[in-house]
Design an enzyme around this catalytic site. Structure first.
Site, PDB file in Angstrom:
ATOM      1  CG  ASP A 138      -0.180  -0.044   2.437  1.00 24.99           C
ATOM      2  OD1 ASP A 138       0.980  -0.283   2.562  1.00 24.99           O
ATOM      3  OD2 ASP A 138      -1.022  -0.014   3.642  1.00 24.99           O
ATOM      4  CG  HIS A 139       3.495   2.523   3.069  1.00 26.16           C
ATOM      5  ND1 HIS A 139       2.524   1.638   3.430  1.00 26.16           N
ATOM      6  CD2 HIS A 139       3.914   3.448   3.927  1.00 26.16           C
ATOM      7  CE1 HIS A 139       2.300   1.963   4.737  1.00 26.16           C
ATOM      8  NE2 HIS A 139       3.019   2.982   5.140  1.00 26.16           N
ATOM      9  CG  ASP A 174       2.505   1.442   9.057  1.00 18.98           C
ATOM     10  OD1 ASP A 174       2.747   1.893   8.116  1.00 18.98           O
ATOM     11  OD2 ASP A 174       1.684   2.117   9.849  1.00 18.98           O
ATOM     12  NE  ARG A 201       3.244   9.887  12.041  1.00 23.85           N
ATOM     13  CZ  ARG A 201       3.802   8.360  11.949  1.00 23.85           C
ATOM     14  NH1 ARG A 201       4.104   7.653  11.036  1.00 23.85           N
ATOM     15  NH2 ARG A 201       3.359   7.534  13.059  1.00 23.85           N
ATOM     16  CB  SER A 252       7.645   6.307  10.344  1.00 24.82           C
ATOM     17  OG  SER A 252       8.214   5.165   9.847  1.00 24.82           O
ATOM     18  NE  ARG A 254      10.074   6.210   7.632  1.00 28.40           N
ATOM     19  CZ  ARG A 254       9.320   7.223   7.323  1.00 28.40           C
ATOM     20  NH1 ARG A 254      10.470   8.199   6.906  1.00 28.40           N
ATOM     21  NH2 ARG A 254       8.152   7.647   6.925  1.00 28.40           N
TER      22      ARG A 254
END
Ligand code: MIC
Ligand code: SF4
Length: 639
Positions: free
Chosen positions: A64-65, A119, A378, A532, A534
């Site tokens: 999806d990203h 996520d 965000r 995030s 990440r």
């Protein structure tokens, strides 16, 4: 936490340890979700551990990203994820299906389960009463390999809701913006926010999901709602009535703190640039000229939200750019079937694919110095793709009404009459395509394009660490600052060497080269690494030679990611020591292995001055650091 909803779910899942705040417990994981941008690393790590099949009842791998497929790298990532899911036993959600959190809520999330996701907005599933926690890629990799998750037990805070939202113009988004206004982006760190009180039953599951989603911006470990009759109705409408069970806190449950919100007192709110907690009433900024509006993201892209947006747009024309990214194919399909899409299209809005899109800087960047109004979660500087842009966050109807005028507008003053859409009795569950794992996994070959590179390993902790203070930063540094996303950088998520060239690129483009030469330390203020999940924001600095980050405090997920990749997170004991350190200073950490046992590290600057640094680590975290990170440790443990 005794008697709380959180306490009940944790007790059902505890494998080792004691449920008292600050202690570490190991918990059993029921479900795992990954998304493409963190997923390639997570799946590469899963492979490196060497377990033939996932050992969790349900794993879903979403794309999806990055769905742009601008060259071979992105579709190669998708193919890798698709074949890895088929081989190792995960369900695959192909690009175009929608945003992982909305899809997971619709199709898989269940009350009382523990969901781990790579996520930070995984807590969205708290809307149906799941205990859903966002973590780094290595944490999900080892969970998929069957190891329990190590959770530092948070405090549980009761968010007591009364009253009813003044719909349609005051929305769930305003509840969480109000919390951000009161508690700030640091207010939830080390906490689980548990919602209760008579106001809960006023909120639909997707409204609850909006609130749980954006609890991530408060820094909370997660947010959770009870599972009640509205939860049952939602799950039944999704054709998943079997997943329902009632779940709520005991009357006399214990909490560490309480926040009370009267839903009926709220008004439309807006977060100003560049932080989700800089919140004021929309009315205060009435008339602010805007260049573009974006509605959607995992926070506000449900059917009810977009149906209401379409009703505002019906028969009207937009006065500035407007883009809408629906949360899922199910939502898009319903809007199409019921004619709402025609209203959206004829208003002049742009319809984007159900995916993260502009939220993560994948297109639709504002012009230089432009003002963007978004229903997203965000608004960190530069995240939208334009460093000079100003991004405001508001509820979807404030966004829609403002898009018509081209100026920020309190929708209550618009004079429009709008009926809040009913919750559907039945969602079309077959509108979404999921690929099941292969029945013959042996025959599946995992496809690896040339941009998919092996995962590097962290280095075991050394007794003495010497290096330079490579960068000195202030408070609230986000992972978007450490390692940006967006259309240029996301295609490199499977290639650490290449992506590491973008480390701190928005703050100091000379960082990667200086780090490679001198190695050493990053120094920062409070709440370092917010945002995030990440893990690239830890892997890339590790790869470049960063050995420790010294900050006044850390955001939860990033702190774990640092440890998972063998970077030592240290805290200043005194603010004056933060002041005493300058960028470029040579620094030496002595007797580190002994220091992490004692919780104190000896740190000496070149001129002989000593800094007082704390190493607050659990036994498991010390083990990980000594091994060189989670992957190295897991390999050791499982073989
Ligand atoms: C985000 O909202 O920042 C992201 C992109 O969804 C991240 C994950 C990522 O960077 O891949 C998140 O929130 O964890
Ligand atoms: Fe995607 Fe944005 Fe949600 Fe992150 S916050 S999962 S980028 S929609």
């Amino acid at each position: 936490m005794r008697g709380s909803l959180t306490g009940k779910i944790l007790e059902e899942h505890i494998v080792e340890g004691k449920l008292s705040p600050g202690e570490e417990v190991l918990i059993r994981v029921d479900q795992v979700l990954t998304q493409d941008a963190t997923g390639t690393m997570a799946w590469l790590q899963f492979e490196a551990i060497g377990v033939p099949k996932v050992r969790v009842p349900l794993v879903v791998s979403y794309v999806d990203h990055n769905t742009l497929q601008t060259d071979f790298r992105n579709p190669d990532d998708h193919l890798f994820l698709r074949t890895a899911a088929a081989k190792y036993g995960a369900i695959f959600s192909p690009p175009g299906n929608g945003i992982c959190h909305q899809l997971h809520l619709e199709r898989f999330a269940s009350p009382g389960t523990v969901l781990l996701g790579s996520d930070s907005h995984t807590p969205t599933a708290g809307g149906v009463g799941a205990l859903a926690i966002g973590v780094g890629g290595s944490d999900v990799a080892i969970a998929m390999a069957g190891m329990p998750y190590g959770l530092k037990v948070p405090e549980v805070v009761r968010i007591f809701l009364t009253g009813r939202l003044r719909r349609p113009w005051v929305m769930a988004m305003d509840v969480v913006l109000e919390l951000l206004r009161r508690l700030t982006v640091k207010g939830g760190v080390g906490k689980i926010l548990e919602y209760c009180g008579p106001g809960v039953s006023d909120l639909s599951v997707t409204e609850r999901a909006t609130i749980a989603n954006m609890g991530a911006e408060l820094g909370a470990t997660t947010s959770v709602f009870p599972s009640d009759e509205r939860t049952r109705a939602f799950l039944e409408a999704q054709g998943r009535g079997d997943a329902w069970r009632p779940l709520k806190a005991e009357e006399e449950a214990e909490y560490s703190d309480e926040v009370r919100i009267d839903l009926g007192e709220l008004q439309p709110l807006v977060a100003r640039p560049h932080s989700p907690d800089d919140v004021v009433p929309v009315r205060e900024l009435e008339g602010l000229r805007i260049d573009q509006v974006a509605i959607g993201s995992c926070t506000n892209s449900s059917y009810q939200n977009l149906k209401a947006v379409a009703a505002v747009l019906r028969g009207r024309r937009v006065g500035c750019d407007l883009a809408i990214n629906p949360g899922s194919r199910q939502v898009l399909y319903m809007l199409a079937r019921e004619g709402d899409l025609a209203d959206i299209i004829s208003s002049g809005a742009r319809l984007l694919e159900p995916a993260c899109g502009p939220c993560i800087g994948m297109g639709y960047a504002p012009p230089s110095g432009g003002v963007s109004l978004r229903s997203y979660n965000r608004n960190f500087r530069g995240r939208c793709g334009t460093p000079s842009a100003e991004v405001y966050l508001a509820n979807p109807l404030t966004c829609a009404v403002s898009a018509l005028r081209g100026a920020l507008t309190d929708p209550r003053g618009s004079g429009m009459v709008l009926h809040w859409p009913e919750e559907p009795k039945k969602f079309p569950s077959d509108a979404v395509i999921f690929l099941p794992p292969s029945e013959d996994p042996e025959s599946v070959k995992v496809m690896r394009g040339p941009n998919i590179r092996p995962v590097p390993l962290g280095k075991p902790l050394e007794g003495t660490i010497r290096g330079e203070v490579l960068l000195k930063l202030g408070d609230d540094v986000s992972t978007d600052d450490i390692l940006p996303a967006g259309a240029y950088v996301l295609p490199l998520r499977s290639n650490v060497q290449e992506i590491s060239k973008f480390t701190f690129s928005r703050i100091d483009p000379s960082f990667p080269e200086r780090a490679r030469k001198a190695g050493g330390f990053v120094v920062a203020g409070r709440n370092y690494g917010q945002g995030s999940s990440r893990e690239h924001a830890a892997i890339a600095p590790m790869f470049l030679g960063v050995r420790a980050v010294i900050a006044k405090s850390f955001a939860r997920i990033h702190r774990s990611n640092l440890i998972n990749w063998g970077i030592l997170p240290l805290e200043f004991e005194r603010d004056e020591d933060y002041e005493a350190v300058g960028q470029g200073d040579a620094l030496e950490l002595r007797e580190v292995l002994k220091g992490i046992e004692e919780g104190q590290i000896q740190a000496v600057l070149a001129d002989g001055r000593h800094l007082r640094l704390r190493a607050q680590l659990t036994e498991r975290e010390r083990k990980l650091l000594r091994a060189g990170g989670l992957l190295a440790y897991a390999k050791e443990k499982l073989t």
